[in-house]
Design a protein around this motif. Structure first.
Motif, PDB file in Angstrom:
ATOM      1  N   ARG A 483      -3.922  11.496   1.542  1.00  0.00           N
ATOM      2  CA  ARG A 483      -3.765  10.527   0.461  1.00  0.00           C
ATOM      3  C   ARG A 483      -3.560   9.148   1.065  1.00  0.00           C
ATOM      4  NH1 ARG A 483       0.584  10.901  -4.583  1.00  0.00           N
ATOM      5  NH2 ARG A 483      -0.253   9.109  -5.779  1.00  0.00           N
ATOM      6  N   PHE A 484      -4.357   8.195   0.582  1.00  0.00           N
ATOM      7  CA  PHE A 484      -4.317   6.848   1.150  1.00  0.00           C
ATOM      8  C   PHE A 484      -4.015   5.844   0.047  1.00  0.00           C
ATOM      9  CE2 PHE A 484      -6.587   2.883   2.452  1.00  0.00           C
ATOM     10  CZ  PHE A 484      -5.802   2.582   3.553  1.00  0.00           C
ATOM     11  N   GLN A 485      -2.957   5.065   0.242  1.00  0.00           N
ATOM     12  CA  GLN A 485      -2.553   4.037  -0.712  1.00  0.00           C
ATOM     13  C   GLN A 485      -2.652   2.665  -0.039  1.00  0.00           C
ATOM     14  OE1 GLN A 485       1.383   5.530  -1.589  1.00  0.00           O
ATOM     15  NE2 GLN A 485       0.668   6.621  -3.410  1.00  0.00           N
ATOM     16  N   TYR A 486      -3.202   1.709  -0.792  1.00  0.00           N
ATOM     17  CA  TYR A 486      -3.404   0.377  -0.210  1.00  0.00           C
ATOM     18  C   TYR A 486      -3.091  -0.679  -1.259  1.00  0.00           C
ATOM     19  CZ  TYR A 486      -5.781  -3.591   1.996  1.00  0.00           C
ATOM     20  OH  TYR A 486      -6.069  -4.816   2.548  1.00  0.00           O
ATOM     21  N   ASN A 487      -2.286  -1.670  -0.872  1.00  0.00           N
ATOM     22  CA  ASN A 487      -1.937  -2.786  -1.744  1.00  0.00           C
ATOM     23  C   ASN A 487      -2.247  -4.090  -1.022  1.00  0.00           C
ATOM     24  OD1 ASN A 487      -0.390  -1.480  -4.164  1.00  0.00           O
ATOM     25  ND2 ASN A 487       0.466  -0.514  -2.332  1.00  0.00           N
ATOM     26  N   GLU A 488      -2.804  -5.033  -1.759  1.00  0.00           N
ATOM     27  CA  GLU A 488      -3.214  -6.296  -1.142  1.00  0.00           C
ATOM     28  C   GLU A 488      -2.973  -7.454  -2.112  1.00  0.00           C
ATOM     29  OE1 GLU A 488      -7.082  -7.013   1.305  1.00  0.00           O
ATOM     30  OE2 GLU A 488      -7.526  -7.613  -0.771  1.00  0.00           O
ATOM     31  N   GLN A 489      -2.399  -8.529  -1.591  1.00  0.00           N
ATOM     32  CA  GLN A 489      -2.241  -9.771  -2.334  1.00  0.00           C
ATOM     33  C   GLN A 489      -3.004 -10.877  -1.599  1.00  0.00           C
ATOM     34  OE1 GLN A 489       1.872 -10.834  -3.450  1.00  0.00           O
ATOM     35  NE2 GLN A 489       2.481  -8.790  -2.741  1.00  0.00           N
ATOM     36  N   ILE A 490      -3.714 -11.709  -2.366  1.00  0.00           N
ATOM     37  CA  ILE A 490      -4.382 -12.875  -1.796  1.00  0.00           C
ATOM     38  C   ILE A 490      -4.007 -14.084  -2.656  1.00  0.00           C
ATOM     39  CG2 ILE A 490      -6.575 -13.969  -1.184  1.00  0.00           C
ATOM     40  CD1 ILE A 490      -7.802 -11.209  -0.954  1.00  0.00           C
ATOM     41  N   HIS A 491      -3.392 -15.077  -2.026  1.00  0.00           N
ATOM     42  CA  HIS A 491      -3.003 -16.308  -2.704  1.00  0.00           C
ATOM     43  C   HIS A 491      -3.770 -17.460  -2.071  1.00  0.00           C
ATOM     44  CE1 HIS A 491       0.248 -14.017  -4.544  1.00  0.00           C
ATOM     45  NE2 HIS A 491       0.562 -13.569  -3.336  1.00  0.00           N
ATOM     46  N   ALA A 492      -4.462 -18.232  -2.907  1.00  0.00           N
ATOM     47  CA  ALA A 492      -5.370 -19.255  -2.380  1.00  0.00           C
ATOM     48  C   ALA A 492      -5.189 -20.579  -3.104  1.00  0.00           C
ATOM     49  CB  ALA A 492      -6.828 -18.792  -2.510  1.00  0.00           C
ATOM     50  N   ALA A 493      -5.522 -21.669  -2.380  1.00  0.00           N
ATOM     51  CA  ALA A 493      -5.555 -23.017  -2.946  1.00  0.00           C
ATOM     52  C   ALA A 493      -6.674 -23.778  -2.254  1.00  0.00           C
ATOM     53  CB  ALA A 493      -4.223 -23.726  -2.763  1.00  0.00           C
ATOM     54  N   HIS A 518      -0.709  -3.922   2.722  1.00  0.00           N
ATOM     55  CA  HIS A 518       0.100  -2.770   3.144  1.00  0.00           C
ATOM     56  C   HIS A 518      -0.681  -1.502   2.857  1.00  0.00           C
ATOM     57  CE1 HIS A 518       3.743   0.069   2.404  1.00  0.00           C
ATOM     58  NE2 HIS A 518       3.322   0.135   3.643  1.00  0.00           N
ATOM     59  N   GLY A 519      -0.948  -0.713   3.894  1.00  0.00           N
ATOM     60  CA  GLY A 519      -1.649   0.548   3.742  1.00  0.00           C
ATOM     61  C   GLY A 519      -0.804   1.704   4.227  1.00  0.00           C
ATOM     62  N   LYS A 520      -0.914   2.849   3.539  1.00  0.00           N
ATOM     63  CA  LYS A 520      -0.140   4.028   3.909  1.00  0.00           C
ATOM     64  C   LYS A 520      -1.002   5.267   3.782  1.00  0.00           C
ATOM     65  CE  LYS A 520       4.179   6.496   2.924  1.00  0.00           C
ATOM     66  NZ  LYS A 520       5.392   6.555   2.064  1.00  0.00           N
ATOM     67  N   SER A 521      -1.106   6.032   4.856  1.00  0.00           N
ATOM     68  CA  SER A 521      -1.837   7.282   4.877  1.00  0.00           C
ATOM     69  C   SER A 521      -0.827   8.424   4.850  1.00  0.00           C
ATOM     70  CB  SER A 521      -2.714   7.364   6.132  1.00  0.00           C
ATOM     71  OG  SER A 521      -3.436   8.568   6.168  1.00  0.00           O
ATOM     72  N   ILE A 522      -0.858   9.203   3.758  1.00  0.00           N
ATOM     73  CA  ILE A 522       0.122  10.276   3.559  1.00  0.00           C
ATOM     74  C   ILE A 522      -0.502  11.595   3.993  1.00  0.00           C
ATOM     75  CG2 ILE A 522       1.553  11.474   1.865  1.00  0.00           C
ATOM     76  CD1 ILE A 522       1.425   8.905   0.168  1.00  0.00           C
ATOM     77  N   SER A 523       0.093  12.224   4.980  1.00  0.00           N
ATOM     78  CA  SER A 523      -0.448  13.470   5.506  1.00  0.00           C
ATOM     79  C   SER A 523       0.087  14.658   4.713  1.00  0.00           C
ATOM     80  CB  SER A 523      -0.076  13.624   6.976  1.00  0.00           C
ATOM     81  OG  SER A 523      -0.482  14.887   7.461  1.00  0.00           O
ATOM     82  N   TYR A 524      -0.776  15.646   4.510  1.00  0.00           N
ATOM     83  CA  TYR A 524      -0.358  16.891   3.871  1.00  0.00           C
ATOM     84  C   TYR A 524       0.120  17.907   4.910  1.00  0.00           C
ATOM     85  CZ  TYR A 524      -2.031  15.613  -0.773  1.00  0.00           C
ATOM     86  OH  TYR A 524      -2.200  15.018  -1.995  1.00  0.00           O
TER      87      TYR A 524
END
Length: 814
Positions: A483-493, A518-524
């Motif tokens: 299971r792979f979870q990934y979160n990303e924020q991009i702030h631009a001007a 931030h990425g997280k790979s969850i192993s079974y």
């Protein structure tokens, strides 16, 4: 392939050798006998007023138009504040030298207190950061579609599927009124072919986007600016397509627009049923082991897709508009008869073993997106504020089953059959806020600035189970599941400045983007810990554009931009996607974004014929690679970062009218690509050279019949780390308008010679792989479209929106 090259070269040779040496001279003056500079002159066919070519008078009001087609034409001369004048000319022949003397334009009689005077612009303008085709007020719109106007625009190539390239760079994004369109692929193609060109004010061709646009992507942008009007009523169109390739496929769609008072309601939808097939042959050489492994795959699948979009615009005041847009859809892909046969042979071609893998796929995919838009114009100088709020969600669920059988040299089973089942679930949520502000200082200076924030959250879960004949119960494969979870924020001007100084003009821009990931790979697997990564970085993206108008015929431009390409979410997913036990694909969670610096020098002659010389340098190149475990005979595809890619290109765009009834557009590009990096401590340096020719010809015949013949040819080159061989396509189409020009019938055949998909090779380290792929590129299609209602109503504002660079990284497995 030789026939295809010969055909393409003949088309180019014909259009170059049949181009006449005729010319028209005139001087445009006002009622005081003073010169009118930069007047717009349109050359139209006398028979049907179709626009053939546009010109501009110089600073002294002089028109000197050369290289004209033969036939009977009229000239329409117009300029701001003057009444337009139409002149009927004698027949133009191949060597006609026509001198019209002085042409006087009378001033418009207007009450300035009640009338706003608008400038009439030349047909083609080469600005410092883009090329503008002014479609408004031209008869080019009569009876044509938006796509037909795009196909005739300088430096633009449209292939058989409606994919748009700008000056040889593939994958150009399409914007409607400054907003990237939600529609893609055949849906976008169909929308543009059913959008009347008479609803378009301008086309903006942006080969190097400025700091105003998202820093992601380097292919360029085509912005379609729709006309503004206030006519009331309803209009729309319906269309249907029947196609025949290896299988029969079909498509139906509609567009509907209703405007009343300060409200504009709109919707469009489509449904596609498309059976398809694909064959892939992969040959792998194991020199040290004296073996050749060959995999032959055949996939027979059905794709069904339904999309619907609806929205409303509310003109709160003459200066303020609010809008709401909702779109969504569902697609379903089913693979019923997939088979892959892998054989192991020695150098004497003797069979050593055979592996047969049968697979099925059930893959539903759905998406939903909403957009809120606010636009306020402060005054007539162009001072403007726009705000977009967006949310989009993608849901992908798939189940695949792989049945594997092992056989020996005498076709005897050597292992028990095994069955592997994968169940995948993917959810992607995207949020965005975007604001842009335009501040004109005076007639020669303008500032632009803006902010954008986006948030993306992905959750991908793939679980493997298997069973054998000896153990018919499914067992969970914790080593493969993940299971792979990934979160990303991009702030631009960003901030831009446009400035004009005499014959010089420039635009300077600076964009800053702060990325938090931030990425997280969850192993079974209980004894394998979870792995994760965090990244936070700030990048600066400058852009600079300089233009010099040397004289009335020659225009020089210099462009620079720094851009970024972030990896697709699926490329960072460490899941394994099987072809068989010896061939599969796996993601790479450690991928980094690639950064590109691009330079381009352009010369434009007579506002149409363009020569471009470009150079780009990309670091941390995101590249699809093959890796190999030689001992286990396993080859797998993954995505990785290589050190750099350098690209040189020389391009020519030649829009040439040959006869009054025969127009053509030819693009020629020479590209040289060098890729360098290391793979498992082995240096690799593939190099590719490509000559690309694209020539399209339109024949306008009597009774509203048009015939189109087009061809592309390329000599081969480098794509990712693969060297591909020569290829191309020959296409043919015929069109007839019916039902008082509200209906259109089109019959076309694509890739007639079946040469579009080239073979590819990849060789480095211990890899020696040859790939031959074939799909349904040769298809005959019959299309009918019908427009109804008040066709002069302004189409709905297409906007889609602040999420496009993020949505482009979503890979639909369908």
């Amino acid at each position: 392939m030789k026939n295809l090259l010969l055909t393409t070269l003949c088309l180019i040779l014909i259009q170059l050798t049949t181009f006449g040496q005729s010319s028209i001279k005139a001087k445009i003056i006002d009622e005081k006998k003073q010169a009118i500079p930069y007047a717009s002159i349109l050359l139209r066919k006398s028979a049907d007023s179709t626009l053939v070519k546009g010109f501009i008078s110089d600073e002294q009001g002089i028109l000197n138009a050369q290289h004209l087609p033969e036939g009977l034409f009229t000239l329409k001369i117009q300029s701001t504040g003057y009444q337009a004048r139409v002149i009927k000319m004698d027949e133009i022949k191949s060597n006609s030298q026509i001198d019209l003397g002085t042409i006087q334009l009378d001033p418009s009689s207007t009450e300035l207190a009640n009338v706003e005077i608008k400038a009439t612009k030349p047909f083609i303008e080469n600005l410092v950061d883009k090329t503008v085709v002014n479609v408004e007020n031209s008869v080019m719109a009569a009876g044509n579609s938006a796509m037909e106007v795009i196909e005739k625009s300088p430096g633009v190539i449209v292939d058989k599927d409606g994919n748009i390239s700008i000056r040889g760079k593939q994958g150009a994004k399409v914007m409607i009124d400054g907003k990237i369109s939600y529609l893609t692929g055949s849906d976008l193609n169909n929308y543009l072919r059913n959008l009347g060109a008479d609803q378009i004010a301008q086309l903006e061709i942006i080969s190097n986007p400025s700091a105003k646009y998202d820093a992601a992507g380097t292919a360029g942008i085509l912005n379609i600016k729709l006309k503004k009007n206030t006519q009331m009523g309803m209009n729309g169109s319906v269309n249907a397509t029947l196609g025949q390739g290896f299988y029969t496929r079909g498509r139906v769609g509609f567009n509907l627009n209703y405007r009343k008072s300060n409200w504009n309601w709109f919707s469009n939808g489509s449904y596609v049923h498309q059976p398809n097939m694909n064959t892939i042959d992969i040959t792998r050489q194991f020199a040290k082991q004296g073996e050749v492994w060959n995999s032959n795959s055949f996939y027979n699948y059905i794709a069904q897709n339904a999309q619907l979009k609806a929205g409303v615009d509310w003109t709160y005041s003459p200066k303020t508009t609010l809008g709401l847009l909702v779109s969504g859809g569902r697609s379903q892909t089913n693979l019923y008869h997939g088979i892959n046969r892998t054989t192991q042979r020695n150098l004497n071609n003797q069979l050593l073993s055979q592996l047969d893998t049968y697979n099925t796929l059930d893959n539903p995919f759905s998406n939903l997106a909403t957009n809120f838009n606010y636009k306020h114009s402060y005054d007539s100088t162009g001072k403007e504020l726009t705000i977009d709020l967006d949310y989009a969600r993608f849901h992908d669920r798939g189940t695949s089953v792989y049945l594997t059988q092992w056989f020996g040299a005498t076709n005897n089973p050597i292992k028990s059959d095994s069955l592997i089942r994968t169940q995948s679930l993917s959810n992607i949520d995207q949020y965005s806020f975007k604001s842009d502000y335009v501040l004109p200082v005076n007639k020669t200076t303008k500032w632009g600035m803006g902010l954008k924030s986006s948030l993306v959250s992905t959750d991908n879960d793939v679980q493997f189970t298997s069973r054998t004949k000896e153990n018919p119960s499914y067992s969970f494969l914790d080593g493969l599941s993940n299971r792979f979870q990934y979160n990303e924020q991009i702030h631009a001007a960003y901030i831009n400045q446009d400035k004009k100084l005499g014959k010089w003009s420039y635009q300077l821009g600076l964009r800053g983007e702060w990325t938090i990931a931030h990425g997280k790979s969850i192993s079974y697997k209980s004894n394998v810990p979870d792995s994760s990564f965090k990244r936070s970085y700030f990048q600066i993206f400058p852009s600079a554009f300089l233009q010099f108008e040397a004289n009335k015929k020659h225009n020089l431009g210099l462009k620079y931009s720094r851009r970024i390409d972030r990896p697709q979410y699926s490329s960072m997913n460490p899941f394994i996607f099987y072809i068989d036990n010896y061939n599969y694909e796996v993601g790479n969670p450690n991928l980094l974004p690639q950064l590109t610096n691009s330079f381009e020098f352009t010369h434009t002659y007579a506002g149409a014929y363009t020569t471009s010389l470009a150079y780009s340098h990309t670091d941390q190149v995101i590249t699809q690679l093959l890796k190999q475990d030689t001992e286990k005979r396993v080859t797998y595809q993954t995505t990785d970062n290589l050190a750099q890619r350098v690209t040189y290109s020389l391009g020519f765009s030649l829009p040439i009218p040959i006869k009054s009834w025969w127009t053509s557009n030819t693009d020629i590009y020479l590209n040289h690509v060098e890729l360098t990096g290391k793979l498992d401590q082995t240096s690799i340096n593939p190099v590719g050279n490509m000559l690309y020719l694209n020539s399209n010809h339109t024949f306008s015949l009597k009774h509203d019949i048009k015939i189109e013949v087009g061809g592309q040819y390329f000599t081969g080159g480098l794509e990712q780390a693969f060297n591909f061989q020569s290829g191309g396509a020959l296409n043919l189409g015929i069109q007839k308008t019916i039902m008082n020009k509200k209906g259109t019938l089109r019959l076309n055949a694509s890739d007639i010679l079946y040469t579009q998909i080239p073979n590819a090779t990849i060789k480095y380290a211990d890899l020696d792989v040859f790939v031959k792929s074939r799909g349904e590129t040769r298809v005959v299609r019959l299309n009918f479209s019908y427009r109804f209602g008040n066709t002069s109503i302004k189409a709905a504002r297409e906007r889609s929106t602040g999420l496009e660079s993020e949505k482009g990284r979503v890979k639909n497995t369908n």
